[in-house]
Write a protein that holds these residues in place. Structure first.
Motif, short mmCIF file in Angstrom:
data_model
loop_
_atom_site.label_atom_id
_atom_site.label_comp_id
_atom_site.label_asym_id
_atom_site.label_seq_id
_atom_site.Cartn_x
_atom_site.Cartn_y
_atom_site.Cartn_z
N ARG A 1 43.80 26.98 44.13
CA ARG A 1 43.44 25.64 43.25
C ARG A 1 43.04 25.64 41.97
O ARG A 1 43.33 24.80 41.03
N GLY A 2 42.69 26.96 41.53
CA GLY A 2 42.19 27.25 40.07
C GLY A 2 42.16 28.37 39.66
O GLY A 2 41.68 29.43 40.56
N SER A 3 42.26 28.87 38.47
CA SER A 3 42.23 30.12 38.13
C SER A 3 41.62 30.13 36.63
O SER A 3 42.08 29.66 35.77
N TYR A 4 40.08 30.85 36.49
CA TYR A 4 39.49 30.56 35.36
C TYR A 4 38.94 32.03 34.71
O TYR A 4 38.87 32.84 35.61
N ALA A 5 38.88 31.73 33.22
CA ALA A 5 38.47 33.08 32.88
C ALA A 5 36.84 32.99 32.72
O ALA A 5 36.25 33.99 32.27
N ASN A 6 36.20 31.73 32.68
CA ASN A 6 34.55 31.56 32.43
C ASN A 6 34.33 30.80 33.36
O ASN A 6 34.82 29.71 34.06
N GLU A 7 32.84 31.00 33.70
CA GLU A 7 32.22 30.21 34.80
C GLU A 7 32.16 28.73 34.60
O GLU A 7 32.16 27.92 35.41
N ASP A 8 32.12 28.32 33.29
CA ASP A 8 32.01 26.79 32.90
C ASP A 8 32.94 26.00 33.57
O ASP A 8 32.75 24.82 33.92
N ASP A 9 34.24 26.53 33.28
CA ASP A 9 35.22 25.91 33.94
C ASP A 9 35.55 25.71 35.37
O ASP A 9 35.73 24.55 36.02
N LEU A 10 34.87 26.84 35.80
CA LEU A 10 34.91 26.74 37.37
C LEU A 10 33.92 25.83 38.00
O LEU A 10 34.02 24.93 38.81
N VAL A 11 32.72 25.81 37.42
CA VAL A 11 31.63 24.97 37.72
C VAL A 11 32.09 23.52 37.65
O VAL A 11 31.79 22.45 38.38
N GLU A 12 32.77 23.17 36.30
CA GLU A 12 33.22 21.98 36.08
C GLU A 12 34.24 21.31 37.27
O GLU A 12 34.08 20.01 37.73
N LEU A 13 35.02 22.22 37.61
CA LEU A 13 35.99 21.69 38.89
C LEU A 13 35.14 21.47 40.10
O LEU A 13 35.54 20.40 40.72
N LEU A 14 34.29 22.45 40.50
CA LEU A 14 33.36 22.35 41.63
C LEU A 14 32.57 20.85 41.65
O LEU A 14 32.34 20.25 42.55
N GLN A 15 32.00 20.72 40.33
CA GLN A 15 31.40 19.18 40.18
C GLN A 15 32.37 18.35 40.14
O GLN A 15 31.73 16.85 40.76
N ARG A 16 33.43 18.14 39.64
CA ARG A 16 34.38 17.09 39.54
C ARG A 16 35.02 16.67 40.92
O ARG A 16 35.52 15.70 41.21
N GLU A 17 35.51 17.79 41.57
CA GLU A 17 35.92 17.64 42.99
C GLU A 17 35.22 18.55 44.00
O GLU A 17 35.80 19.60 44.57
N PRO A 18 34.22 17.97 44.64
CA PRO A 18 33.22 18.61 45.57
C PRO A 18 34.31 18.86 46.62
O PRO A 18 35.05 17.89 47.29
N GLY A 19 34.14 19.93 47.17
CA GLY A 19 34.78 20.23 48.57
C GLY A 19 36.35 20.54 48.22
O GLY A 19 37.23 20.55 49.24
N CYS A 20 36.90 20.84 47.14
CA CYS A 20 38.33 20.89 46.81
C CYS A 20 38.73 22.49 47.04
O CYS A 20 39.91 22.67 46.85
N VAL A 21 37.77 23.39 47.30
CA VAL A 21 38.25 24.81 47.56
C VAL A 21 37.33 25.14 48.73
O VAL A 21 36.11 24.77 49.16
N ASP A 22 37.90 26.30 49.32
CA ASP A 22 37.21 26.75 50.71
C ASP A 22 36.74 28.16 50.24
O ASP A 22 35.83 28.56 51.13
N LEU A 23 37.11 28.81 49.24
CA LEU A 23 36.62 29.96 48.97
C LEU A 23 36.73 30.45 47.63
O LEU A 23 37.59 30.13 46.85
N LEU A 24 35.69 31.09 46.99
CA LEU A 24 35.91 31.39 45.51
C LEU A 24 36.09 33.17 45.56
O LEU A 24 35.46 33.84 46.43
N VAL A 25 36.72 33.48 44.74
CA VAL A 25 37.15 34.78 44.37
C VAL A 25 36.78 35.27 43.29
O VAL A 25 37.40 34.71 42.15
N ILE A 26 35.55 36.01 42.95
CA ILE A 26 35.26 36.12 41.57
C ILE A 26 35.00 37.77 41.18
O ILE A 26 34.62 38.41 42.16
N ASP A 27 35.08 37.89 39.96
CA ASP A 27 34.47 39.16 39.25
C ASP A 27 33.32 38.76 38.61
O ASP A 27 33.40 38.43 37.33
N ALA A 28 32.09 38.70 39.25
CA ALA A 28 30.98 38.21 38.79
C ALA A 28 30.13 39.24 37.73
O ALA A 28 29.72 38.75 36.62
N LEU A 29 30.21 40.38 38.04
CA LEU A 29 29.49 41.40 37.35
C LEU A 29 29.96 41.57 35.77
O LEU A 29 29.16 41.87 34.93
#
Length: 225
Positions: free
Chosen positions: A42-70
């Motif tokens: 659904r989306g591919s992001y280099a920074n967390e702000d863009d990901l959070v914007e997606l989740l806020q704009r379209e709640p329930g749009c993804v079933d799973l996050l695959v992230i490199d947090a550290l």
């Protein structure tokens, strides 16, 4: 020829969002996942702000996050990101794909809210298996890391109880875990740097550790983080 990969269970496509600061790695994961009708990126992001914007704009749009947090910051920042995502979207499972792979990192990451953990050196088959398990609500750690975790738990259970830290020692360690230097801690509490250094050294002796790196490894055992 591309590797033969196990199919994902096709009850409906898994909608994923990827978060990783490295574009080449993201592209590789996307190409792998796009080979399977059971997965939709659904989306591919280099920074967390863009990901959070997606989740806020379209709640329930993804079933799973695959992230490199550290690697998005120091260890504390990565754990803060995991905790924040888990707190705001508790029903959204998170699979961490990381270059930092040892029992301590896996345990701390899972405690911070991840549902699964994989090394970036994992096989395509293992990645797809983890995606399916975590998207279905399960937890996933590959067998070799599970073995390390079990050994680590056994060592902790057999270890003697830690000597209790004083209130001031906990205050010092709390700020160290937040990334503060000895001088910054001294200014915060209006104490001398030598006093802070003495308190930090005393706390480390009680914990049986000798460095900040070791402190971060056992932060999940403390109440000062």
């Amino acid at each position: 020829m591309p590797p033969v990969l196990p199919p994902l269970l096709p009850d409906r496509p898994r909608r994923l969002a990827l978060l990783d600061p490295h574009p080449v790695l993201r592209l590789g994961v996307e190409v792998l996942l796009h080979q399977h009708s059971g997965v939709h990126v659904r989306g591919s992001y280099a920074n967390e702000d863009d990901l959070v914007e997606l989740l806020q704009r379209e709640p329930g749009c993804v079933d799973l996050l695959v992230i490199d947090a550290l690697p998005l910051g120091d260890l504390g920042d990565g754990l803060q990101l995991l905790r924040g995502l888990s707190r705001r979207w508790p029903s959204l499972p998170i699979l961490v794909l990381s270059a930092h792979c040892n029992a301590s990192t896996v345990a701390t990451t899972m405690q911070a809210g991840a549902r699964g953990f994989l090394s970036k050196a994992t096989t395509p088959e293992m990645l797809l298996r983890a995606v399916d398990v975590v998207a279905r609500g399960g937890r996933f750690v590959p067998p070799e890391l599970r073995t390390q975790l079990n050994r680590s738990r056994a060592r902790r259970m057999s270890a003697p109880s830690l000597t209790p830290l004083s209130r001031r020692e906990r205050e010092v360690l709390r700020l160290v875990l937040q990334g503060c230097s000895t001088g910054e801690v001294a200014r915060r509490f209006q104490r001398s740097a030598s006093t802070i250094s003495t308190q930090k050294k005393a706390a480390y002796q009680k914990l049986g550790i000798r460095s900040d790196v070791e402190l971060f490894r056992i932060r999940h055992l403390l109440e000062c983080g």
